[in-house]
Write a protein that holds these residues in place. Structure first.
Motif, PDB file in Angstrom:
ATOM      1  N   ARG A   1       0.828  -1.203   0.000  1.00  0.00           N
ATOM      2  CA  ARG A   1       0.000   0.000   0.000  1.00  0.00           C
ATOM      3  C   ARG A   1       0.873   1.268   0.000  1.00  0.00           C
ATOM      4  O   ARG A   1       0.505   2.274  -0.623  1.00  0.00           O
ATOM      5  CB  ARG A   1      -0.961  -0.010   1.201  1.00  0.00           C
ATOM      6  N   ASP A   2       2.022   1.190   0.668  1.00  0.00           N
ATOM      7  CA  ASP A   2       2.953   2.323   0.602  1.00  0.00           C
ATOM      8  C   ASP A   2       3.327   2.621  -0.848  1.00  0.00           C
ATOM      9  O   ASP A   2       3.380   3.767  -1.278  1.00  0.00           O
ATOM     10  CB  ASP A   2       4.249   2.000   1.380  1.00  0.00           C
ATOM     11  N   TRP A   3       3.599   1.546  -1.604  1.00  0.00           N
ATOM     12  CA  TRP A   3       3.986   1.713  -3.012  1.00  0.00           C
ATOM     13  C   TRP A   3       2.843   2.315  -3.823  1.00  0.00           C
ATOM     14  O   TRP A   3       3.037   3.201  -4.644  1.00  0.00           O
ATOM     15  CB  TRP A   3       4.391   0.347  -3.590  1.00  0.00           C
ATOM     16  N   LEU A   4       1.609   1.820  -3.527  1.00  0.00           N
ATOM     17  CA  LEU A   4       0.451   2.363  -4.246  1.00  0.00           C
ATOM     18  C   LEU A   4       0.340   3.864  -4.011  1.00  0.00           C
ATOM     19  O   LEU A   4       0.073   4.636  -4.936  1.00  0.00           O
ATOM     20  CB  LEU A   4      -0.839   1.674  -3.780  1.00  0.00           C
ATOM     21  N   LYS A   5       0.552   4.285  -2.740  1.00  0.00           N
ATOM     22  CA  LYS A   5       0.454   5.713  -2.411  1.00  0.00           C
ATOM     23  C   LYS A   5       1.546   6.488  -3.126  1.00  0.00           C
ATOM     24  O   LYS A   5       1.320   7.541  -3.703  1.00  0.00           O
ATOM     25  CB  LYS A   5       0.595   5.903  -0.895  1.00  0.00           C
ATOM     26  N   ARG A   6       2.751   5.923  -3.068  1.00  0.00           N
ATOM     27  CA  ARG A   6       3.921   6.595  -3.634  1.00  0.00           C
ATOM     28  C   ARG A   6       3.766   6.797  -5.140  1.00  0.00           C
ATOM     29  O   ARG A   6       4.229   7.764  -5.707  1.00  0.00           O
ATOM     30  CB  ARG A   6       5.152   5.732  -3.350  1.00  0.00           C
ATOM     31  N   THR A   7       3.117   5.820  -5.808  1.00  0.00           N
ATOM     32  CA  THR A   7       3.044   5.884  -7.272  1.00  0.00           C
ATOM     33  C   THR A   7       1.653   6.297  -7.744  1.00  0.00           C
ATOM     34  O   THR A   7       1.303   6.059  -8.902  1.00  0.00           O
ATOM     35  CB  THR A   7       3.399   4.506  -7.874  1.00  0.00           C
ATOM     36  N   ARG A   8       0.893   6.921  -6.844  1.00  0.00           N
ATOM     37  CA  ARG A   8      -0.498   7.247  -7.143  1.00  0.00           C
ATOM     38  C   ARG A   8      -0.656   7.998  -8.472  1.00  0.00           C
ATOM     39  O   ARG A   8      -1.528   7.718  -9.264  1.00  0.00           O
ATOM     40  CB  ARG A   8      -1.062   8.100  -5.997  1.00  0.00           C
ATOM     41  N   ASP A   9       0.222   8.951  -8.715  1.00  0.00           N
ATOM     42  CA  ASP A   9       0.104   9.782  -9.919  1.00  0.00           C
ATOM     43  C   ASP A   9       0.386   8.995 -11.195  1.00  0.00           C
ATOM     44  O   ASP A   9      -0.027   9.380 -12.279  1.00  0.00           O
ATOM     45  CB  ASP A   9       1.091  10.956  -9.851  1.00  0.00           C
ATOM     46  N   ARG A  10       1.120   7.919 -11.052  1.00  0.00           N
ATOM     47  CA  ARG A  10       1.476   7.127 -12.236  1.00  0.00           C
ATOM     48  C   ARG A  10       0.463   6.031 -12.538  1.00  0.00           C
ATOM     49  O   ARG A  10       0.563   5.374 -13.559  1.00  0.00           O
ATOM     50  CB  ARG A  10       2.870   6.494 -12.038  1.00  0.00           C
ATOM     51  N   ARG A  11      -0.464   5.805 -11.629  1.00  0.00           N
ATOM     52  CA  ARG A  11      -1.418   4.696 -11.825  1.00  0.00           C
ATOM     53  C   ARG A  11      -2.436   5.033 -12.907  1.00  0.00           C
ATOM     54  O   ARG A  11      -2.869   6.175 -13.025  1.00  0.00           O
ATOM     55  CB  ARG A  11      -2.141   4.359 -10.511  1.00  0.00           C
ATOM     56  N   LEU A  12      -2.793   4.008 -13.691  1.00  0.00           N
ATOM     57  CA  LEU A  12      -3.687   4.195 -14.824  1.00  0.00           C
ATOM     58  C   LEU A  12      -5.114   4.489 -14.362  1.00  0.00           C
ATOM     59  O   LEU A  12      -5.624   3.827 -13.463  1.00  0.00           O
ATOM     60  CB  LEU A  12      -3.673   2.919 -15.686  1.00  0.00           C
ATOM     61  N   LYS A  13      -5.725   5.476 -14.998  1.00  0.00           N
ATOM     62  CA  LYS A  13      -7.166   5.701 -14.815  1.00  0.00           C
ATOM     63  C   LYS A  13      -7.854   5.197 -16.072  1.00  0.00           C
ATOM     64  O   LYS A  13      -7.375   5.439 -17.181  1.00  0.00           O
ATOM     65  CB  LYS A  13      -7.479   7.193 -14.643  1.00  0.00           C
ATOM     66  N   SER A  14      -8.948   4.490 -15.890  1.00  0.00           N
ATOM     67  CA  SER A  14      -9.611   3.919 -17.067  1.00  0.00           C
ATOM     68  C   SER A  14     -11.062   3.647 -16.757  1.00  0.00           C
ATOM     69  O   SER A  14     -11.460   3.553 -15.595  1.00  0.00           O
ATOM     70  CB  SER A  14      -8.898   2.616 -17.457  1.00  0.00           C
ATOM     71  N   ASN A  15     -11.871   3.531 -17.820  1.00  0.00           N
ATOM     72  CA  ASN A  15     -13.270   3.123 -17.619  1.00  0.00           C
ATOM     73  C   ASN A  15     -13.359   1.661 -17.240  1.00  0.00           C
ATOM     74  O   ASN A  15     -14.303   1.229 -16.595  1.00  0.00           O
ATOM     75  CB  ASN A  15     -14.078   3.332 -18.912  1.00  0.00           C
ATOM     76  N   LYS A  16     -12.355   0.913 -17.689  1.00  0.00           N
ATOM     77  CA  LYS A  16     -12.343  -0.518 -17.365  1.00  0.00           C
ATOM     78  C   LYS A  16     -11.632  -0.684 -16.023  1.00  0.00           C
ATOM     79  O   LYS A  16     -10.491  -0.260 -15.875  1.00  0.00           O
ATOM     80  CB  LYS A  16     -11.614  -1.306 -18.458  1.00  0.00           C
ATOM     81  N   LYS A  17     -12.323  -1.266 -15.073  1.00  0.00           N
ATOM     82  CA  LYS A  17     -11.764  -1.350 -13.724  1.00  0.00           C
ATOM     83  C   LYS A  17     -11.785  -2.792 -13.215  1.00  0.00           C
ATOM     84  O   LYS A  17     -12.658  -3.584 -13.549  1.00  0.00           O
ATOM     85  CB  LYS A  17     -12.565  -0.470 -12.760  1.00  0.00           C
ATOM     86  N   VAL A  18     -10.807  -3.064 -12.365  1.00  0.00           N
ATOM     87  CA  VAL A  18     -10.741  -4.376 -11.738  1.00  0.00           C
ATOM     88  C   VAL A  18     -10.309  -4.159 -10.282  1.00  0.00           C
ATOM     89  O   VAL A  18      -9.564  -3.224  -9.981  1.00  0.00           O
ATOM     90  CB  VAL A  18      -9.774  -5.295 -12.531  1.00  0.00           C
ATOM     91  N   VAL A  19     -10.829  -4.982  -9.398  1.00  0.00           N
ATOM     92  CA  VAL A  19     -10.482  -4.877  -7.973  1.00  0.00           C
ATOM     93  C   VAL A  19      -9.408  -5.923  -7.664  1.00  0.00           C
ATOM     94  O   VAL A  19      -9.506  -7.068  -8.116  1.00  0.00           O
ATOM     95  CB  VAL A  19     -11.734  -5.122  -7.089  1.00  0.00           C
ATOM     96  N   TYR A  20      -8.413  -5.516  -6.907  1.00  0.00           N
ATOM     97  CA  TYR A  20      -7.320  -6.437  -6.601  1.00  0.00           C
ATOM     98  C   TYR A  20      -7.335  -6.821  -5.129  1.00  0.00           C
ATOM     99  O   TYR A  20      -7.317  -5.963  -4.247  1.00  0.00           O
ATOM    100  CB  TYR A  20      -5.981  -5.778  -6.974  1.00  0.00           C
ATOM    101  N   PHE A  21      -7.366  -8.125  -4.861  1.00  0.00           N
ATOM    102  CA  PHE A  21      -7.231  -8.644  -3.493  1.00  0.00           C
ATOM    103  C   PHE A  21      -5.792  -9.120  -3.332  1.00  0.00           C
ATOM    104  O   PHE A  21      -5.380 -10.108  -3.944  1.00  0.00           O
ATOM    105  CB  PHE A  21      -8.216  -9.787  -3.243  1.00  0.00           C
TER     106      PHE A  21
END
Lengths: 422, 424
Positions: free
Chosen positions: B156-176
């Motif tokens: 989750r730290d990595w997700l926060k750190r790279t928030r700006d680089r994460r893809l935004k899209s209409n197609k979404k998937v949830v990750y467990f």
């Protein structure tokens, strides 16, 4: 990923059909609910042991085909093609290191069951052939103290009562294993080890008399069977034979394992633990079969489907107390009476068998399931093995013969029908 | 505590025809007399476990590793592994649970605690003195392959750190992600995210709890129920909205789909919606592939790769989608393991009295890997504890198939286990 042929069932019919189809270049996948019924069988290829009410066993199966019911699988195929299928089977398994053979004269061999009865078989693995009644030499049946479901005294006494000179001997459990309790497959694995083989040889030397054939439970190696057999035969300078045990039966396990590995080497996916629970058809063609998963049903698409789920025991049929008797995946039309009172004759061992067991899936000459009017039910569905109608594989002692012959015939029909590119 | 339900068990028990196929395949009874085999401990002992009976007929069920090979091979459909899991819970309910099992069942808590000061935690745990003490005091085998906490932050730290680089899209998937990815192996989650994004999907990572499997396999059903309730509450809404919930840990996804609902008798609408919306990541990617929507711009990966589908993956009964998709990668030479089990079976192989059994069970797999030759650099397996056991038993690094896929897309460094710089 769509395949040419989806085979349902991992018994002998399913494995043989998949192998024959893969050999012909079809892309094949095999799915099954569990490990197939070969684990329950003695590993022999029984073609025809008994006919109707005749008390005497059949001597030469292929000479009696015409005495079977008209739509019996053997009569659909004919004796010549049936024998070709068995020749092909022998050649196939020989390549896999399993030596199957029978009597020179084309007659049935008769070898002891674990109850000491004579079982008529057409082809036997090398390890069982020296048990043939025709051999005539006296037998010593050797068991192990504490081994479940194998009683040498029972076997020997019953053989004696039928005119075969036989006596029993019992070896200590410690010859086989230091473990507390092992089943036949685990004991066979123990005998893959040369040290265990040597212990057995040493122990047998003390009990075997010159001129005796040695009958042992079928545990003579799982992977190293032919080596174990040779080692015992040479060291003891005596004929050695296996008596198939109650399940799990190692000769059947060896055959199943060899066929499964052969399929995997040919790139056939063999997926065990997949229970078929539904299907979808359109315009008389099956599009996919569904299996249960941990969540949603999984679709298996194929151009052709071959049903080889077996009879009642194999899981091909189910029934309920109100008299309904059905085929478990496609609910195919059956010849089985839909009235519970007509399933069985009064006597359990009635030589004519029971209507519920002779009933099943009727097929046309191409081994496609048909309805009562003779119409093909699904244009891309074939069937083989224990679920076929007009045969009673247990009473006839024809289980393996029907499996091989019908599986080969069905695959030939699939190829000829241009359902799939070859 | 809530009564342990037996209803589905009663139905399958009667299907047993005593054919012993399960015992012939059981990897545990093959190596030890302490476990007499699935047939005895499952359907036969079950006759004595009628509700109302004071206790289980014997405690050998504790030596069932829960690998589910018996379920896989049973030709008549007896749910032996579930019988055994419930019997273990019955024993725990009657006799209580040792502290060790309580601890091993709580990997979320352990993950959180260690991640407060991961370097210190690693130092504190991974030295021979601590391991000796842990073995003597707690019964945690000193040689067993315990994981190390991530020292570069949690997933989750990595997700926060790279928030700006994460893809935004209409197609979404949830990750467990599960606990292992969160605290020990964040790189698995990173590989999953870049693979999903490469295929045009925005990855949503909601707050989540441990799936509860370690508690279920140690017989703590009440605590597992709390976790499952939380997960259902947080995730069912996404499933209801039609978003797939994909996971890289095959045991977590199996628990969400089947283990928790079955064992806990938890079948309300939200739990069932979650069950039906949850996928093993390769199961879902295979569906994309089958409709022509999976990108196949794979670079050659000239590797010889032994792949073991772990028991928890096979228990999904979905075939081997990771194998099917890895087969699309040019120059990747796959060798499929038919070994039954690696032995570790979640927390089983960590217990001092079971460590050697686990290693003996795993020998079949270790030998398979060895037989593939000297030029093998990695093994592959979908389950975290199995990878650790594989590394322990073969001394070769092990990778999740999603790392292999990410590497083949050119997004991931397989050796350093890092997303390739400059890529998403």
């Amino acid at each position: 990923m769509i395949v040419d042929l989806l085979v349902i069932g991992a018994g002998l019919a399913g494995l043989i059909a998949a192998l024959r189809a893969a050999e012909a270049g079809l892309r094949v996948k095999l799915i099954a609910k569990g490990m197939g019924a070969l684990y329950w069988t003695p590993g022999t290829i029984d073609v025809l042991g008994y006919l109707g009410a005749e008390a005497r066993a059949v001597e030469r199966p292929w000479e009696r085909i015409d005495d079977l019911p008209e739509r019996h699988p053997y009569r659909i195929v004919g004796a010549r093609r049936a024998q070709e299928a068995l020749d092909w089977f022998r050649a196939c398994v020989a390549e896999l290191g399993l030596d199957y053979g029978g009597r020179e004269d084309g007659g049935n061999a008769h070898t002891p069951s674990p109850a000491g009865a004579w079982r008529p078989s057409y082809l036997l693995p090398a390890g069982q052939r020296a048990g043939d009644v025709k051999d005539g030499r006296p037998m010593v049946i050797v068991g192990f103290q504490g081994m479940r479901d194998f009683y040498p005294h029972l076997i020997a006494r019953n053989l004696e009562a039928q005119g075969q000179a036989a006596r029993a001997a019992v070896l200590p459990w410690s010859v086989l294993s230091e473990r507390r309790d092992r089943n036949s497959v685990q004991l066979a694995e123990a005998l893959d080890e040369p040290t265990t083989q040597q212990r057995l040889i040493d122990a047998l030397r003390l009990v075997v008399k010159p001129g005796e054939r040695i009958g042992l439970p079928a545990i003579l190696g799982r992977e190293a069977h032919s080596q174990v057999l040779t080692a015992l035969t040479q060291a003891l300078n005596a004929a050695v034979f296996e008596i198939a045990t109650l399940p799990p039966s190692v000769p059947g396990v060896r055959l199943a394992t060899a066929l499964r590995r052969s399929l995997e080497r040919r790139g056939v996916r063999v997926e065990i633990g997949m229970e078929a629970i539904g299907f979808h058809a359109q315009d008389g063609m099956i599009e996919f079969v569904e299996t249960a998963t941990s969540a949603r049903p999984l679709k298996h698409r194929a151009k052709a489907f071959l049903l080889a789920t077996g009879g009642v025991l194999g899981g091909g049929f189910d029934s309920n107390p109100s008299g309904r008797f059905w085929e478990t995946i496609f609910d195919l039309p059956l010849t089985t009476p839909q009235d519970r009172r007509q399933w069985f004759r009064p006597l359990f061992l009635d030589p004519q068998g029971h209507p519920a067991l002779r009933g099943g899936v009727a097929v046309n000459d191409a081994f496609q399931p048909i309805d009562a009017a003779g119409n093909v039910v699904y244009a891309n569905l074939w069937a083989a093995g224990g679920l076929l109608a007009h045969a009673d594989p247990i009473a006839e002692r024809s289980l393996e013969g029907i499996a091989i012959v019908s599986a080969v015939a069905a695959v030939e029909a699939i190829k000829a029908g241009n359902m799939v590119h070859v | 505590m809530a009564p342990i339900s037996w209803h589905s068990v009663d139905l399958t028990l009667d299907e047993c025809i005593k054919c012993n196929i399960c015992t012939s395949h059981c990897p545990v009874s093959a190596v030890t007399d302490l476990f007499p085999g699935p047939k005895y401990v499952g359907p036969q002992a079950q006759r004595f476990r009628e509700s109302g009976q004071p206790r289980s007929p014997d405690h050998s069920v504790d030596y069932c590793s829960g690998c589910r090979v018996c379920n896989e091979v049973c030709p008549t459909g007896v749910r032996i592994a579930e019988l055994n899991a419930r019997a273990r819970a019955q024993i725990v309910a009657e006799k209580g649970l040792p502290l060790r099992n309580r601890l091993l069942g709580r990997n979320e808590l352990l993950g959180k605690l260690g991640s407060l000061a991961p370097a210190l935690a690693n130092f504190g745990l991974h030295n021979s003195f601590s391991r000796l003490v842990a073995e003597k005091v707690m019964g945690i085998a000193r040689k067993a392959p315990l994981p190390t906490w991530s020292t570069s932050g949690t997933f989750r730290d990595w997700l926060k750190r790279t928030r700006d680089r994460r893809l935004k899209s209409n197609k979404k998937v949830v990750y467990f992600h599960g606990c292992a990815t969160m605290y020990y192996e964040p790189f698995i989650g990173k590989a999953a995210v870049v693979v999903l994004e490469h295929n045009g999907y925005e990855v949503i990572v909601p707050e989540q709890n441990c799936c509860g499997l370690p508690l279920l396999s140690n017989g703590e059903f009440d605590a597992a129920r709390n976790y499952h309730r939380n997960n259902v509450g947080r995730l069912a809404g996404y499933a209801r909205a039609g978003l797939p919930i994909v996971g890289t840990s095959t045991s977590c996804t199996l628990t969400l789909k089947e283990e928790a609902p079955e064992l806990l008798d938890y079948h309300d609408e939200p739990a069932t919606t979650l069950k039906l919306g949850t996928y093993d990541i390769f199961e879902w990617l295979r569906e994309l592939y089958e409709v022509g929507e999976l990108r196949t711009d794979f670079q050659p990966l000239p590797l010889k790769l032994p792949y073991h589908a772990p028991c928890q993956q096979r228990a999904h009964r979905i075939g081997k989608p990771a194998l099917e998709l890895m087969a699309l990668i040019p120059e990747l030479e796959l060798a499929e393991s038919h070994a039954r089990c690696c032995g570790i079976a979640g927390t089983y192989g960590y217990k001092v009295e079971k460590y050697q059994i686990a290693m003996d069970v795993g020998a079949e797999l270790f030998e398979f890997v060895k037989a593939q030759g000297q030029d093998v650099r990695y093994t592959a397996c979908d389950s975290e504890t199995c990878r650790w056991q594989l590394e322990h038993g073969t001394a070769l690094p092990s990778r999740h198939p999603i790392e292999i896929l990410a590497a083949a897309y050119g997004l991931y460094d397989l050796e350093r286990r890092e997303v390739v710089a400059g890529k998403r």
